[in-house]
Motif scaffolding. Structure first.
Motif, PDB file in Angstrom:
ATOM      1  N   LEU A 189       0.814  -1.214   0.000  1.00 37.02           N
ATOM      2  CA  LEU A 189       0.000   0.000   0.000  1.00 37.02           C
ATOM      3  C   LEU A 189       0.849   1.267   0.000  1.00 37.02           C
ATOM      4  O   LEU A 189       0.375   2.326  -0.407  1.00 37.02           O
ATOM      5  CB  LEU A 189      -0.924   0.022   1.223  1.00 37.02           C
ATOM      6  CG  LEU A 189      -2.087  -0.972   1.227  1.00 37.02           C
ATOM      7  CD1 LEU A 189      -2.825  -0.916   2.554  1.00 37.02           C
ATOM      8  CD2 LEU A 189      -3.046  -0.683   0.086  1.00 37.02           C
ATOM      9  N   ARG A 190       2.086   1.156   0.426  1.00 40.33           N
ATOM     10  CA  ARG A 190       2.927   2.354   0.505  1.00 40.33           C
ATOM     11  C   ARG A 190       3.509   2.767  -0.844  1.00 40.33           C
ATOM     12  O   ARG A 190       4.098   3.846  -0.954  1.00 40.33           O
ATOM     13  CB  ARG A 190       4.048   2.138   1.529  1.00 40.33           C
ATOM     14  CG  ARG A 190       3.513   2.012   2.966  1.00 40.33           C
ATOM     15  CD  ARG A 190       4.594   2.262   3.991  1.00 40.33           C
ATOM     16  NE  ARG A 190       4.103   2.168   5.364  1.00 40.33           N
ATOM     17  CZ  ARG A 190       3.542   3.176   6.041  1.00 40.33           C
ATOM     18  NH1 ARG A 190       3.379   4.343   5.450  1.00 40.33           N
ATOM     19  NH2 ARG A 190       3.140   3.015   7.284  1.00 40.33           N
ATOM     20  N   VAL A 191       3.355   1.916  -1.885  1.00 38.50           N
ATOM     21  CA  VAL A 191       3.899   2.267  -3.199  1.00 38.50           C
ATOM     22  C   VAL A 191       2.814   2.213  -4.271  1.00 38.50           C
ATOM     23  O   VAL A 191       3.088   1.943  -5.437  1.00 38.50           O
ATOM     24  CB  VAL A 191       5.082   1.344  -3.588  1.00 38.50           C
ATOM     25  CG1 VAL A 191       6.269   1.605  -2.698  1.00 38.50           C
ATOM     26  CG2 VAL A 191       4.682  -0.133  -3.519  1.00 38.50           C
ATOM     27  N   LYS A 192       1.564   2.493  -3.878  1.00 33.30           N
ATOM     28  CA  LYS A 192       0.481   2.587  -4.854  1.00 33.30           C
ATOM     29  C   LYS A 192       0.445   4.024  -5.391  1.00 33.30           C
ATOM     30  O   LYS A 192       1.460   4.720  -5.379  1.00 33.30           O
ATOM     31  CB  LYS A 192      -0.842   2.163  -4.206  1.00 33.30           C
ATOM     32  CG  LYS A 192      -0.839   0.737  -3.663  1.00 33.30           C
ATOM     33  CD  LYS A 192      -0.714  -0.314  -4.762  1.00 33.30           C
ATOM     34  CE  LYS A 192      -2.018  -0.547  -5.469  1.00 33.30           C
ATOM     35  NZ  LYS A 192      -1.927  -1.644  -6.473  1.00 33.30           N
ATOM     36  N   GLU A 193      -0.723   4.492  -5.864  1.00 34.54           N
ATOM     37  CA  GLU A 193      -0.803   5.857  -6.383  1.00 34.54           C
ATOM     38  C   GLU A 193      -0.310   6.880  -5.357  1.00 34.54           C
ATOM     39  O   GLU A 193       0.155   7.960  -5.714  1.00 34.54           O
ATOM     40  CB  GLU A 193      -2.244   6.177  -6.780  1.00 34.54           C
ATOM     41  CG  GLU A 193      -2.657   5.588  -8.099  1.00 34.54           C
ATOM     42  CD  GLU A 193      -3.136   4.149  -8.013  1.00 34.54           C
ATOM     43  OE1 GLU A 193      -3.873   3.717  -8.905  1.00 34.54           O
ATOM     44  OE2 GLU A 193      -2.782   3.438  -7.053  1.00 34.54           O
ATOM     45  N   SER A 194      -0.458   6.531  -4.085  1.00 31.83           N
ATOM     46  CA  SER A 194       0.100   7.313  -2.991  1.00 31.83           C
ATOM     47  C   SER A 194       0.547   6.323  -1.932  1.00 31.83           C
ATOM     48  O   SER A 194       0.373   5.112  -2.088  1.00 31.83           O
ATOM     49  CB  SER A 194      -0.964   8.259  -2.413  1.00 31.83           C
ATOM     50  OG  SER A 194      -2.012   7.505  -1.786  1.00 31.83           O
ATOM     51  N   ASP A 195       1.133   6.828  -0.851  1.00 31.81           N
ATOM     52  CA  ASP A 195       1.359   5.984   0.339  1.00 31.81           C
ATOM     53  C   ASP A 195      -0.008   5.872   1.015  1.00 31.81           C
ATOM     54  O   ASP A 195      -0.402   6.720   1.811  1.00 31.81           O
ATOM     55  CB  ASP A 195       2.381   6.632   1.263  1.00 31.81           C
ATOM     56  CG  ASP A 195       2.645   5.810   2.524  1.00 31.81           C
ATOM     57  OD1 ASP A 195       1.804   4.947   2.878  1.00 31.81           O
ATOM     58  OD2 ASP A 195       3.670   6.048   3.171  1.00 31.81           O
ATOM     59  N   ARG A 196      -0.751   4.828   0.647  1.00 34.33           N
ATOM     60  CA  ARG A 196      -2.147   4.742   1.084  1.00 34.33           C
ATOM     61  C   ARG A 196      -2.285   4.523   2.590  1.00 34.33           C
ATOM     62  O   ARG A 196      -3.293   4.920   3.180  1.00 34.33           O
ATOM     63  CB  ARG A 196      -2.868   3.646   0.298  1.00 34.33           C
ATOM     64  CG  ARG A 196      -3.156   4.065  -1.136  1.00 34.33           C
ATOM     65  CD  ARG A 196      -3.847   2.985  -1.942  1.00 34.33           C
ATOM     66  NE  ARG A 196      -4.269   3.513  -3.239  1.00 34.33           N
ATOM     67  CZ  ARG A 196      -4.660   2.777  -4.261  1.00 34.33           C
ATOM     68  NH1 ARG A 196      -4.693   1.450  -4.153  1.00 34.33           N
ATOM     69  NH2 ARG A 196      -5.020   3.338  -5.401  1.00 34.33           N
ATOM     70  N   ILE A 197      -1.307   3.892   3.201  1.00 34.18           N
ATOM     71  CA  ILE A 197      -1.374   3.738   4.655  1.00 34.18           C
ATOM     72  C   ILE A 197      -1.311   5.113   5.307  1.00 34.18           C
ATOM     73  O   ILE A 197      -2.157   5.474   6.124  1.00 34.18           O
ATOM     74  CB  ILE A 197      -0.246   2.826   5.158  1.00 34.18           C
ATOM     75  CG1 ILE A 197      -0.462   1.378   4.677  1.00 34.18           C
ATOM     76  CG2 ILE A 197      -0.178   2.858   6.689  1.00 34.18           C
ATOM     77  CD1 ILE A 197       0.646   0.424   5.068  1.00 34.18           C
ATOM     78  N   GLN A 198      -0.299   5.894   4.941  1.00 40.50           N
ATOM     79  CA  GLN A 198      -0.146   7.204   5.579  1.00 40.50           C
ATOM     80  C   GLN A 198      -1.308   8.129   5.247  1.00 40.50           C
ATOM     81  O   GLN A 198      -1.777   8.890   6.103  1.00 40.50           O
ATOM     82  CB  GLN A 198       1.174   7.844   5.148  1.00 40.50           C
ATOM     83  CG  GLN A 198       1.589   9.024   6.018  1.00 40.50           C
ATOM     84  CD  GLN A 198       1.788   8.617   7.462  1.00 40.50           C
ATOM     85  OE1 GLN A 198       2.518   7.683   7.752  1.00 40.50           O
ATOM     86  NE2 GLN A 198       1.125   9.318   8.383  1.00 40.50           N
ATOM     87  N   ALA A 199      -1.782   8.071   4.002  1.00 42.86           N
ATOM     88  CA  ALA A 199      -2.898   8.938   3.603  1.00 42.86           C
ATOM     89  C   ALA A 199      -4.146   8.644   4.426  1.00 42.86           C
ATOM     90  O   ALA A 199      -4.840   9.567   4.880  1.00 42.86           O
ATOM     91  CB  ALA A 199      -3.196   8.760   2.119  1.00 42.86           C
ATOM     92  N   MET A 200      -4.456   7.370   4.640  1.00 40.38           N
ATOM     93  CA  MET A 200      -5.642   7.027   5.425  1.00 40.38           C
ATOM     94  C   MET A 200      -5.434   7.319   6.907  1.00 40.38           C
ATOM     95  O   MET A 200      -6.362   7.781   7.582  1.00 40.38           O
ATOM     96  CB  MET A 200      -6.014   5.557   5.211  1.00 40.38           C
ATOM     97  CG  MET A 200      -6.490   5.224   3.804  1.00 40.38           C
ATOM     98  SD  MET A 200      -7.825   6.291   3.169  1.00 40.38           S
ATOM     99  CE  MET A 200      -9.144   5.954   4.375  1.00 40.38           C
ATOM    100  N   VAL A 201      -4.238   7.055   7.419  1.00 40.79           N
ATOM    101  CA  VAL A 201      -3.956   7.378   8.830  1.00 40.79           C
ATOM    102  C   VAL A 201      -4.175   8.859   9.082  1.00 40.79           C
ATOM    103  O   VAL A 201      -4.868   9.257  10.024  1.00 40.79           O
ATOM    104  CB  VAL A 201      -2.518   6.965   9.200  1.00 40.79           C
ATOM    105  CG1 VAL A 201      -2.109   7.588  10.529  1.00 40.79           C
ATOM    106  CG2 VAL A 201      -2.398   5.439   9.285  1.00 40.79           C
ATOM    107  N   ASP A 202      -3.590   9.702   8.244  1.00 40.94           N
ATOM    108  CA  ASP A 202      -3.701  11.148   8.456  1.00 40.94           C
ATOM    109  C   ASP A 202      -5.154  11.607   8.385  1.00 40.94           C
ATOM    110  O   ASP A 202      -5.623  12.379   9.239  1.00 40.94           O
ATOM    111  CB  ASP A 202      -2.877  11.896   7.397  1.00 40.94           C
ATOM    112  CG  ASP A 202      -1.379  11.695   7.564  1.00 40.94           C
ATOM    113  OD1 ASP A 202      -0.956  11.231   8.643  1.00 40.94           O
ATOM    114  OD2 ASP A 202      -0.641  11.985   6.598  1.00 40.94           O
TER     115      ASP A 202
END
Length: 455
Positions: free
Chosen positions: A351-364
């Motif tokens: 998930l960290r190398v998809k269109e965005s870092d999706r883990i960090q994006a959802m956490v924030d």
């Protein structure tokens, strides 16, 4: 909406139950592959149900640039007159794949064993994403790649003039990498072998077989061994593209968390390598049923019936399920916010190398909306407090990621104060009718002028 134009600020708010039928677009993964393999066949491939999102349209443009004739008919069907295996012409222009990591990586594989040079680029999100995971195995065929630091776009690929077959073990679960190697192997003599320790979506294998390629799959102690005999003459096909399970995830998940909702999502592809989200939701206690099970175009299909589910519980989602639902974790984290207890996602480093870092994006974004979340390199935990518990109110950053934008808009339909996203334009890359579809079901989604500071 345009994923290549000006940012489109959007906000969703709770307005009552969602109800009706959600006819989501065709499967994005299958649409890409249908165009590419149609271009590599000899004769006319006919496609119905093709997703007409920007990602897939960029792949259609690329196939035209390689010499295939690609047409859209008035009835919405498509035709691809292919140039044969190894028949790609050298494009006169740079190939712009927009936002599509799948498109660019599969196209790189398809041209890697043709004696041509091709330069690839993409939008602000795609040029940040790593390509070495594909160019490294393609180099084994004799292909050369020159790009920016870190193996990033823009990048020029010089296809192998005298390709050799390879045996490659995929280091991390990735259908894109596996597919790129198999597509490259089509124009290499002898047998190309791909070994994956953990099964990923198998659309490429299914479709290659349908086009007449000599391909075998064997389960061994090493893992799943895929053997492809190179230099076949691919035969044109008639392809019916099932509706996309990754797009279906959004109306399904919205129905589960918006009180009183009852939504039917018909004709969804339930390939076992893609259906992990729906089984996970059922394990959490979701009122989600599969109706009218059938097969279309070689893929299992069903109608999904989703109803409001106030009694969902947090669970541990095992790492070995990640490959079958990798694109659905963002919206699953939204559902988990309304479940009771902790939902843990394990083995999700991809998930960290998809269109965005999706883990960090959802956490924030979730933290900004009042949800308790924690995460590490390859895991994420969402601590839900049950129905009605999410305050919302934030404007979240989409990071040019369609799934992040749609996930937060789903969150806003059930959060007490709604939720905004700074830019919903990337939604057009995969789900161009998302906004009107959700509005027709009763959702309150509107475009607006940003006033809040993005979270």
């Amino acid at each position: 909406m345009s994923g290549h134009g000006q940012p489109i600020a959007m906000r969703s708010r709770p307005r009552g139950p969602l109800s009706g039928t959600a006819n989501v677009p065709g499967d994005k993964s299958i649409s890409h592959r249908a165009l590419i393999l149609g271009a590599m066949a000899v004769g006319e491939t006919k496609i119905t149900g093709l997703l007409e999102g920007e990602d897939v349209l960029d792949t259609a443009k690329a196939m035209r640039a390689f010499g295939a004739e690609v047409y859209r008919h008035e009835d919405g069907s498509w035709s691809v007159h292919g140039v044969g295996t190894g028949g790609f012409a050298e494009p006169s222009q740079v190939i712009d794949c927009g936002n599509s990591g799948t498109g660019v990586r599969l196209i790189m594989g398809a041209m890697a064993t043709c004696p041509i040079a091709v330069t690839f680029t993409g939008d602000a999100s795609l040029v940040k994403r790593p390509m070495a995971r594909v160019t490294d195995p393609l180099a084994l065929f004799g292909t050369q790649a020159v790009g920016r630091a870190g193996g990033r776009l823009p990048m020029t690929i010089v296809g192998a003039a005298e390709p050799i077959p390879v045996t490659y073990t995929v280091p991390v679960p990735s259908a894109q990498v596996k597919s790129a190697v198999l597509l490259a192997g089509l124009n290499a003599p002898g047998k190309t072998v791909v070994i994956e320790r953990e099964a990923t979506r198998d659309h490429t294998e299914r479709m290659l077989t349908g086009f007449g390629a000599d391909l075998t799959v064997e389960e061994t102690e090493e893992g799943r061994v895929i053997t492809l005999t190179g230099q076949p003459e691919l035969k044109p096909q008639t392809i019916v593209v099932p509706r996309d399970p990754s797009s279906a995830a959004f109306p399904v998940c919205a129905a589960l968390i918006v009180p009183g909702s009852d939504v039917l999502v018909p004709g969804i592809g339930l390939n076992p390598t893609r259906a992990g989200l729906f089984y996970t939701l059922q394990e959490m206690g979701a009122d989600l049923t599969f109706e009218n099970m059938r097969e279309e175009g070689g893929e299992p299909v069903a109608d999904l019936h989703a109803r409001y589910s106030p009694d969902m519980k947090g669970i541990d989602v095992p790492a070995d399920r990640a490959a079958s639902m990798i694109d659905e974790y963002p919206v699953l984290s939204v559902v988990a916010s309304f479940a009771t207890g902790a939902t843990r996602f394990l083995g999700v480093a991809e998930l960290r190398v998809k269109e965005s870092d999706r883990i960090q994006a959802m956490v924030d974004g979730l933290i900004a909306c009042g949800v308790a979340v924690d995460a590490g390199d390859d895991w994420m935990t969402v601590n839900g407090d049950g129905p009605g518990s999410v305050k919302g109110g934030a404007t979240c950053v989409s990071h040019l990621d369609h799934r992040i934008a749609m996930s937060f808009l789903v969150l806003g339909m059930a959060a007490r104060e709604g939720v905004g996203v700074d830019d919903g334009s990337p939604i057009a890359t995969s789900f161009p009718i998302f906004e009107p579809l959700m509005q027709k079901l009763g959702g309150d989604i509107a475009r607006e002028t940003l006033g809040a500071v993005p979270a």
